[in-house]
Scaffold this motif. Structure first.
Motif, PDB file in Angstrom:
ATOM      1  N   LEU A 114       4.997  40.681  49.497  1.00  0.00           N
ATOM      2  CA  LEU A 114       3.666  40.147  49.208  1.00  0.00           C
ATOM      3  C   LEU A 114       2.845  40.189  50.491  1.00  0.00           C
ATOM      4  O   LEU A 114       3.203  39.551  51.480  1.00  0.00           O
ATOM      5  N   LEU A 115       1.770  40.946  50.484  1.00  0.00           N
ATOM      6  CA  LEU A 115       0.856  40.990  51.623  1.00  0.00           C
ATOM      7  C   LEU A 115      -0.389  40.180  51.276  1.00  0.00           C
ATOM      8  O   LEU A 115      -1.064  40.468  50.288  1.00  0.00           O
ATOM      9  N   LEU A 116      -0.670  39.166  52.084  1.00  0.00           N
ATOM     10  CA  LEU A 116      -1.753  38.237  51.779  1.00  0.00           C
ATOM     11  C   LEU A 116      -2.759  38.171  52.908  1.00  0.00           C
ATOM     12  O   LEU A 116      -2.438  38.454  54.064  1.00  0.00           O
ATOM     13  N   THR A 117      -3.966  37.772  52.569  1.00  0.00           N
ATOM     14  CA  THR A 117      -4.946  37.350  53.565  1.00  0.00           C
ATOM     15  C   THR A 117      -5.222  35.873  53.315  1.00  0.00           C
ATOM     16  O   THR A 117      -4.913  35.334  52.244  1.00  0.00           O
ATOM     17  N   HIS A 118      -5.808  35.214  54.292  1.00  0.00           N
ATOM     18  CA  HIS A 118      -6.124  33.795  54.100  1.00  0.00           C
ATOM     19  C   HIS A 118      -7.142  33.604  52.979  1.00  0.00           C
ATOM     20  O   HIS A 118      -7.156  32.573  52.308  1.00  0.00           O
ATOM     21  N   ALA A 119      -7.973  34.602  52.756  1.00  0.00           N
ATOM     22  CA  ALA A 119      -8.940  34.519  51.660  1.00  0.00           C
ATOM     23  C   ALA A 119      -8.225  34.431  50.313  1.00  0.00           C
ATOM     24  O   ALA A 119      -8.736  33.822  49.363  1.00  0.00           O
ATOM     25  N   ASP A 120      -7.040  35.026  50.218  1.00  0.00           N
ATOM     26  CA  ASP A 120      -6.276  34.946  48.963  1.00  0.00           C
ATOM     27  C   ASP A 120      -5.862  33.517  48.648  1.00  0.00           C
ATOM     28  O   ASP A 120      -5.630  33.177  47.480  1.00  0.00           O
ATOM     29  N   LEU A 121      -5.752  32.674  49.662  1.00  0.00           N
ATOM     30  CA  LEU A 121      -5.309  31.298  49.455  1.00  0.00           C
ATOM     31  C   LEU A 121      -6.466  30.305  49.472  1.00  0.00           C
ATOM     32  O   LEU A 121      -6.287  29.145  49.092  1.00  0.00           O
ATOM     33  N   GLU A 122      -7.624  30.741  49.911  1.00  0.00           N
ATOM     34  CA  GLU A 122      -8.786  29.848  49.948  1.00  0.00           C
ATOM     35  C   GLU A 122      -9.472  29.761  48.591  1.00  0.00           C
ATOM     36  O   GLU A 122     -10.054  28.734  48.249  1.00  0.00           O
ATOM     37  N   SER A 123      -9.409  30.828  47.814  1.00  0.00           N
ATOM     38  CA  SER A 123      -9.968  30.819  46.462  1.00  0.00           C
ATOM     39  C   SER A 123      -8.920  30.273  45.498  1.00  0.00           C
ATOM     40  O   SER A 123      -7.792  30.762  45.466  1.00  0.00           O
ATOM     41  N   GLN A 124      -9.276  29.247  44.723  1.00  0.00           N
ATOM     42  CA  GLN A 124      -8.314  28.650  43.797  1.00  0.00           C
ATOM     43  C   GLN A 124      -7.808  29.666  42.791  1.00  0.00           C
ATOM     44  O   GLN A 124      -6.611  29.717  42.480  1.00  0.00           O
ATOM     45  N   ASP A 125      -8.701  30.500  42.290  1.00  0.00           N
ATOM     46  CA  ASP A 125      -8.303  31.497  41.302  1.00  0.00           C
ATOM     47  C   ASP A 125      -7.311  32.502  41.900  1.00  0.00           C
ATOM     48  O   ASP A 125      -6.277  32.808  41.294  1.00  0.00           O
ATOM     49  N   ARG A 126      -7.617  32.980  43.101  1.00  0.00           N
ATOM     50  CA  ARG A 126      -6.730  33.951  43.740  1.00  0.00           C
ATOM     51  C   ARG A 126      -5.418  33.294  44.150  1.00  0.00           C
ATOM     52  O   ARG A 126      -4.352  33.904  44.051  1.00  0.00           O
ATOM     53  N   ALA A 127      -5.490  32.052  44.610  1.00  0.00           N
ATOM     54  CA  ALA A 127      -4.270  31.346  45.009  1.00  0.00           C
ATOM     55  C   ALA A 127      -3.337  31.147  43.818  1.00  0.00           C
ATOM     56  O   ALA A 127      -2.109  31.282  43.943  1.00  0.00           O
ATOM     57  N   GLU A 128      -3.905  30.855  42.659  1.00  0.00           N
ATOM     58  CA  GLU A 128      -3.084  30.680  41.468  1.00  0.00           C
ATOM     59  C   GLU A 128      -2.416  31.993  41.065  1.00  0.00           C
ATOM     60  O   GLU A 128      -1.276  32.003  40.592  1.00  0.00           O
ATOM     61  N   LYS A 129      -3.098  33.092  41.272  1.00  0.00           N
ATOM     62  CA  LYS A 129      -2.501  34.400  40.977  1.00  0.00           C
ATOM     63  C   LYS A 129      -1.352  34.700  41.935  1.00  0.00           C
ATOM     64  O   LYS A 129      -0.316  35.246  41.549  1.00  0.00           O
ATOM     65  N   VAL A 130      -1.554  34.355  43.211  1.00  0.00           N
ATOM     66  CA  VAL A 130      -0.477  34.528  44.195  1.00  0.00           C
ATOM     67  C   VAL A 130       0.723  33.679  43.805  1.00  0.00           C
ATOM     68  O   VAL A 130       1.875  34.145  43.822  1.00  0.00           O
ATOM     69  N   LYS A 131       0.470  32.430  43.432  1.00  0.00           N
ATOM     70  CA  LYS A 131       1.555  31.533  43.051  1.00  0.00           C
ATOM     71  C   LYS A 131       2.291  32.048  41.819  1.00  0.00           C
ATOM     72  O   LYS A 131       3.531  32.001  41.756  1.00  0.00           O
ATOM     73  N   ALA A 132       1.550  32.549  40.854  1.00  0.00           N
ATOM     74  CA  ALA A 132       2.176  33.067  39.634  1.00  0.00           C
ATOM     75  C   ALA A 132       3.094  34.251  39.949  1.00  0.00           C
ATOM     76  O   ALA A 132       4.206  34.357  39.414  1.00  0.00           O
ATOM     77  N   THR A 133       2.630  35.137  40.830  1.00  0.00           N
ATOM     78  CA  THR A 133       3.461  36.278  41.221  1.00  0.00           C
ATOM     79  C   THR A 133       4.702  35.811  41.962  1.00  0.00           C
ATOM     80  O   THR A 133       5.816  36.296  41.709  1.00  0.00           O
TER      81      THR A 133
END
Length: 257
Positions: free
Chosen positions: A101-120
């Motif tokens: 999993l390659l992430l940026t901090h922006a992926d975790l700052e947006s609730q929608d994107r963070a939830e997608k990261v968590k689901a994966t």
């Protein structure tokens, strides 16, 4: 033995050779053995791993870490594939696989994107033979390249996953306290991170970015979110299972009562 959700953070300083700019495969093999032992004990394990830049230096023709950001990002782009291949080659010997999993901090700052990261992440963890290995996407993001060697990212992932424990493995055996006599002791426990910041020394290796202050700030974020932390030596990964069980050598940061 109760199963725990464990985040392991590996910094660049423990993944690269001390004598030249390339991945220390013997060291990485030991880290993977420790991961496999935690899995054998039925723990859930997520790894936040630095090391992409260092893994790309040799292929890019560098003998030391370059200074300009574009070149660093290029090294990371080359090195990330090498790093994951090395992880996979060692994990395969234990019947395990990499889930990158390659992430940026922006992926975790947006609730929608963070939830997608968590689901994966949760879906990967349903496959008990998969070890999620997370790194900042250094080829497009620069925060960790400049400031934190993935310390902050590991704390944010721990909070997102609601981990039971965050272990930051570094080149020293814990937070050190220099006494008036000249001796140096490992601080076994820190209840207030703010009070311990004066003990941090910004000593960094030639291939690492984050210092102890970066680690303490990450720990502070995690414990304030209810996640206990440990800082310990990554050069002795054989003690990881002991650290999880409450023993071992390192500095513990309990959640405030």
């Amino acid at each position: 033995m109760s199963s725990k959700k464990i985040i392991l953070k590996f910094g660049s300083g423990i993944l690269t050779r001390t004598d030249r700019a390339e991945t220390d495969e013997e060291q990485l093999c030991k880290l993977v053995q420790a991961i496999a032992e935690l899995k054998r004990r039925k723990h859930e394990v997520v790894v936040v791993s630095s090391g992409a830049v260092a893994s790309g230096l040799k292929a890019m023709g560098f003998k030391e870490r370059p200074q300009d950001m574009v070149t660093l990002q290029a090294c990371a782009a080359v090195g990330q594939t090498t790093l994951m291949h090395t992880y996979q080659s060692f994990l395969r010997g234990h019947g395990l696989n990499v889930g990158q999993l390659l992430l940026t901090h922006a992926d975790l700052e947006s609730q929608d994107r963070a939830e997608k990261v968590k689901a994966t992440l949760l879906r990967l963890l349903e496959c008990h033979n998969v070890i999620p290995i997370i790194n900042e996407n250094d080829s497009v993001a620069v925060e960790e390249l400049r400031f934190g060697d993935n310390d902050k990212l590991s704390a944010r992932v721990a909070l997102l996953w609601k981990a039971d424990l965050l272990i930051l493995l570094t080149s020293v055996p814990g937070l050190m306290n220099l006494k008036d006599s000249g001796s140096v002791d490992i601080v076994p426990e820190v209840k207030n991170v703010e009070d311990a910041l004066h003990l941090a020394e910004e000593v960094k290796g030639s291939l690492s970015v984050g210092g102890m202050t970066s680690k303490l700030r990450a720990v502070q974020d995690a414990v304030q979110g209810g996640i206990p932390c440990i800082i310990a030596s990554g050069r002795h990964p054989e003690q990881l299972a002991d650290l999880v069980d409450g023993s071992g050598v390192g500095t513990r940061f309990p959640v405030p009562a």
